[in-house]
Design an enzyme around this catalytic site. Structure first.
Site, mmCIF file in Angstrom:
data_model
loop_
_atom_site.group_PDB
_atom_site.id
_atom_site.type_symbol
_atom_site.label_atom_id
_atom_site.label_comp_id
_atom_site.label_asym_id
_atom_site.label_seq_id
_atom_site.Cartn_x
_atom_site.Cartn_y
_atom_site.Cartn_z
ATOM 1 N N ALA A 1 0.875 -1.182 0.000
ATOM 2 C CA ALA A 1 0.000 0.000 0.000
ATOM 3 C C ALA A 1 0.906 1.223 0.000
ATOM 4 O O ALA A 1 1.199 1.802 1.039
ATOM 5 C CB ALA A 1 -0.924 -0.011 1.214
ATOM 6 N N ALA A 2 1.363 1.634 -1.183
ATOM 7 C CA ALA A 2 2.573 2.442 -1.290
ATOM 8 C C ALA A 2 2.377 3.959 -1.268
ATOM 9 O O ALA A 2 3.268 4.678 -0.819
ATOM 10 C CB ALA A 2 3.328 2.055 -2.568
ATOM 11 N N PRO B 1 1.595 7.796 -0.400
ATOM 12 C CA PRO B 1 2.151 8.662 -1.451
ATOM 13 C C PRO B 1 3.604 8.376 -1.819
ATOM 14 O O PRO B 1 4.122 8.976 -2.742
ATOM 15 C CB PRO B 1 2.009 10.055 -0.845
ATOM 16 C CG PRO B 1 2.141 9.836 0.624
ATOM 17 C CD PRO B 1 1.471 8.521 0.895
ATOM 18 N N GLY B 2 4.276 7.480 -1.069
ATOM 19 C CA GLY B 2 5.619 7.098 -1.463
ATOM 20 C C GLY B 2 6.700 7.300 -0.423
ATOM 21 O O GLY B 2 7.872 7.046 -0.699
ATOM 22 N N SER B 3 6.342 7.730 0.780
ATOM 23 C CA SER B 3 7.370 7.960 1.794
ATOM 24 C C SER B 3 8.126 6.677 2.115
ATOM 25 O O SER B 3 9.367 6.659 2.132
ATOM 26 C CB SER B 3 6.750 8.540 3.066
ATOM 27 O OG SER B 3 5.731 7.702 3.568
ATOM 28 N N LYS B 4 7.386 5.597 2.353
ATOM 29 C CA LYS B 4 8.044 4.335 2.696
ATOM 30 C C LYS B 4 8.652 3.675 1.457
ATOM 31 O O LYS B 4 9.684 3.009 1.543
ATOM 32 C CB LYS B 4 7.050 3.400 3.385
ATOM 33 C CG LYS B 4 6.516 3.987 4.697
ATOM 34 C CD LYS B 4 5.432 3.109 5.307
ATOM 35 C CE LYS B 4 4.789 3.800 6.500
ATOM 36 N NZ LYS B 4 3.991 4.984 6.103
ATOM 37 N N GLU C 1 -0.470 0.406 -5.270
ATOM 38 C CA GLU C 1 -1.419 1.340 -4.678
ATOM 39 C C GLU C 1 -2.799 1.077 -5.255
ATOM 40 O O GLU C 1 -2.987 1.087 -6.470
ATOM 41 C CB GLU C 1 -0.992 2.783 -4.935
ATOM 42 C CG GLU C 1 -1.993 3.828 -4.484
ATOM 43 C CD GLU C 1 -2.400 3.671 -3.019
ATOM 44 O OE1 GLU C 1 -3.616 3.784 -2.736
ATOM 45 O OE2 GLU C 1 -1.517 3.439 -2.169
ATOM 46 N N ASP D 1 1.821 -1.602 5.055
ATOM 47 C CA ASP D 1 1.401 -0.466 5.864
ATOM 48 C C ASP D 1 -0.092 -0.310 5.578
ATOM 49 O O ASP D 1 -0.490 0.410 4.667
ATOM 50 C CB ASP D 1 2.194 0.784 5.484
ATOM 51 C CG ASP D 1 1.899 1.944 6.407
ATOM 52 O OD1 ASP D 1 1.932 1.753 7.635
ATOM 53 O OD2 ASP D 1 1.615 3.054 5.904
ATOM 54 N N CYS E 1 -1.198 3.250 11.249
ATOM 55 C CA CYS E 1 -1.135 4.501 12.018
ATOM 56 C C CYS E 1 -2.385 4.607 12.884
ATOM 57 O O CYS E 1 -3.006 5.662 12.996
ATOM 58 C CB CYS E 1 -0.983 5.715 11.101
ATOM 59 S SG CYS E 1 -2.254 5.871 9.838
#
Length: 474
Positions: free
Chosen positions: A124-125, A127-130, A148, A193, A246
């Site tokens: 579950a990528a 916006p791309g931080s991880k 995504e 995530d 989160c």
């Protein structure tokens, strides 16, 4: 102060029931009402941590290390004139604005020096931080599948991957539940995530809990259980999975992990995160998970679990209808020609762990580690586009510069700050006292910011539309 943070009484009752005995509700509510400290992660694909720290000092930015991420820092900076997201360093991909606790899942995945992976799935990528954090940990080697589910968010994901110089990613746009059946035991590591109720995010969104209900928590946890099963099937035996959210509810966290253990038995091992960073024991559960309440480390509420797959499990059977694959692997001769012309034109070498693929006149660079999946799964975007072929050779593309150039190439043009500002707004520039012909690597100081083409003393802008900014720049 976010004193107007909405915290439903039913939610507070749930927290009171699960709060560890060493914590108290007064501190929990007070933490929820405090604004988050801003944090960033240095992108080591572009710059070393030491070099970035020096830059930050020169700009007057105050950095405090995030204990669970060697590249992470809390930052104090004057944003009254230019927001951090509009600084040259951010637009050049030198850092990513990322909440500190969200750096923890990738740190947990790459917890030891032995955690080197050739194939990773970020389920579950956006916006791309991880995703960009994983790519940096992989040093752009191997293959990183970034999935995504939301089609609208894939564009943002791709823009961030592009900005950060990632070249080993392949993007897909599916419900994460498909991976277990379509790519069983394909990945050495999986990050899930998971989509969640977001109970930990009230410090950045005062209205995050406006639609909260216990019923929605239970419904979301059912989806999470499906996703973690799919992730487990997609994982190779011996592989590592990190499950994170989160949110704070045990239904979306511990119970999802226990569901996996109940479903697959001895094939599932929980690995303790007690040694992830000094002080991790303050958030440790009896299973070795990290259940992080916002007052413990002054960050968002979060949950992280590290899981090892030690036995195989029969994956769901699926019927595949992929259609004809539109790319063709370049012959050795064509690949050698592309490499030679790229070297001659821009002094850039093709990486040894990637190969040239062709689609009509488009020339792409795919990671070699992706090849076993090409006949098994349909991706929306793979690797990076490096050129378009024409009768006189190749027209090189933006990511050749941002993902492959070192910044030391002679075929480059250094821009003034004023010209760089124009460049990031998508405009052509006329660097004073410079001219040339053909494609040219465009730089601001030592940082590669794109690829242009000389037209006399003007450089034609080659910045992709999704990276163009139009106001309030550095």
């Amino acid at each position: 102060m976010h004193s107007n943070v909405y915290l439903p009484q039913a939610f507070l009752d749930e927290i009171a029931a699960i709060l560890p005995k060493q914590l108290n509700m007064e501190d929990f509510v007070a933490a929820c009402q405090r604004p988050l400290r801003k944090s960033i992660r240095v992108n080591t694909l572009k710059i070393s941590v030491e070099q970035f720290v020096q830059r930050a000092q020169e700009k007057g930015w105050q950095l405090s290390p995030v204990p669970w991420c060697t590249e992470g820092f809390w930052i104090e900076a004057d944003e009254t004139i230019v927001p951090l997201g509009n600084t040259a360093e951010h637009m050049s991909g030198l850092f990513y604005i990322q909440e500190a606790s969200s750096m923890m899942p990738v740190s947990a995945l790459f917890n030891t020096e032995e955690d080197q992976f050739e194939s990773v799935l970020d389920m579950a990528a956006a916006p791309g931080s991880k995703t960009t954090q994983i790519a940096a940990k992989m040093e752009n080697h191997g293959v990183l599948v970034a999935n995504e589910f939301s089609a609208s968010r894939v564009k943002v994901l791709h823009a961030n991957i592009e900005r950060c110089g990632v070249r080993n990613a392949s993007l897909s746009n599916y419900d994460g539940r498909v991976f277990g059946g379509w790519l069983p035991e394909q990945f050495e590591a999986v990050l899930i995530d998971a989509p969640c109720s977001g109970e930990g995010t009230v410090r950045k969104d005062a209205d995050a809990m406006k639609n909260w209900s216990k019923e929605s928590v239970i419904s979301i946890s059912d989806t999470q259980k499906d996703l973690i099963e799919s992730a487990f099937h997609a994982l190779k035996v011996g592989g590592t999975m990190v499950y994170s959210t989160c949110t704070l509810s045990i239904e979306e966290n511990q119970q999802v992990c226990h569901h996996l253990k109940k479903t697959f038995g001895d094939a599932v091992e929980f690995e303790s995160l007690v040694n992830l960073f000094p002080g991790a024991e303050k958030a440790l559960t009896e299973d070795g998970f990290l259940h992080i309440f916002p007052q413990v480390y002054d960050c968002e509420g979060f949950f992280v679990a590290r899981i090892r797959k030690v036995g195989s499990a029969a994956a769901p059977q699926v019927k595949k209808r992929l259609g004809k694959f539109p790319f063709e692997k370049a012959s050795h001769k064509v690949q050698a020609d592309v490499a030679k012309q790229l070297e001659q034109a821009l002094s850039i070498s093709l990486p040894s762990d990637a190969s040239v693929w062709l689609r009509d006149k488009d020339v792409w660079l795919f990671p070699n580690a992706l090849e076993p999946m090409l006949g098994e799964f349909r991706f929306s975007r793979m690797g990076i586009k490096i050129a378009e072929a024409h009768k006189n050779g190749y027209r090189w593309q933006h990511q050749v510069a941002t993902a492959l150039a070192t910044g030391e190439q002679a075929v480059s043009a250094s821009l003034s700050v004023d010209d760089a500002r124009e460049w990031f707004m998508g405009r052509d520039v006329r660097p004073e006292g410079q001219s040339g012909k053909g494609e040219v690597i465009v730089k601001l100081g030592d940082d590669v910011i794109g690829l242009g083409k000389w037209v006399g003393n003007r450089i034609k802008n080659g910045l992709p539309r999704e990276l163009v900014r139009d106001k309030n720049l550095f």
